[in-house]
Design a protein around this motif. Structure first.
Motif: not given
Length: 231
Positions: A31-32, A168-170, A184, A186, A196, A200, A205
């Motif tokens: 996704k990156h 964000d998201g890493d 994670q 954000y 995160r 979950r 969060d």
């Protein structure tokens, strides 16, 4: 990369004046990924003195690099066995572990320090090809089930302390008032952050404003760039 640089992404990155991490994202399919667009293709051709448009056509048989023995199917190399007494080979580095250390008996407070006896071995060239300087890297152990199923309790990850800016998201390792956590991250407006977990359902969060970050002594230690665990 195969023709000019023996498949070494770091050397290719230097030749086109890009960071190894940029090239890694350019060639990845997750996704990156940045992909290779028109502008980048023309820039690579110019930097490597290639004919304009040469990256838009497939290699013919004469241009394709020969298949290396290691790339043939079903060929497995022997696994190297080593312990703490085994000398490092050329190009190898040892990465220390971070751990929580109790500050004083019975206080319940901890601080994060390097564990002197525990080490992990990595290839320096492999690390640099992923944009990680060996001097900036350390390993940590994931505790608990908050990052399952991606990282189980007891998994080992390596973090790049040279990368603390949040993407964000890493995944990042953080020092949360002496507690070592992997989450994670954000960014939030006003300098806040969101923590995160992958699990979950059990670990919702957590959001912290800039003032709360300072009050809770939250510090980003580095980005997670490698991980492994037993099944």
């Amino acid at each position: 990369m195969d023709q000019r640089f023996n498949g070494v992404a770091a050397d290719f990155a230097a030749a086109i004046s890009r960071a190894p991490s940029y090239v890694s994202r350019m060639l990845s399919s997750n996704k990156h990924s940045r992909g290779i667009g028109e502008t980048m293709a023309r820039s690579i051709e110019q930097a490597l003195d290639l004919e304009p448009g040469s990256l838009d056509r497939p290699l013919d048989a004469a241009e394709r690099p020969p298949v290396k023995q290691a790339e043939l199917p079903y060929e497995l190399e022997p696994v190297g066995v080593w312990d703490d007494e085994t000398p490092l080979e050329d190009g190898e580095v040892e990465l220390p572990f971070l751990k929580e250390v109790e500050l004083s008996a019975g206080s319940g407070r901890t601080a994060i320090h390097e564990a002197g006896s525990r080490k992990m071995r990595f290839g320096a060239r492999t690390m640099r090809a992923r944009g990680v300087e060996p001097a900036n890297a350390v390993c940590v152990t994931v505790t608990g089930n908050s990052m399952e199923p991606v990282l189980r309790d007891g998994a080992t990850v390596s973090i790049d302390r040279g990368t603390t800016r949040i993407h964000d998201g890493d995944m990042y390792a953080i020092d949360h008032d002496g507690q070592l956590r992997v989450k994670q991250l954000y960014r939030l407006p006003g300098g806040g952050i969101r923590l995160r977990s992958f699990n979950r359902d059990e670990h919702p969060d957590e959001e912290y404003s800039l003032e709360q970050i300072e009050r809770h002594k939250i510090r980003v230690l580095g980005r997670v760039w490698w991980g492994a665990m037993f099944f």
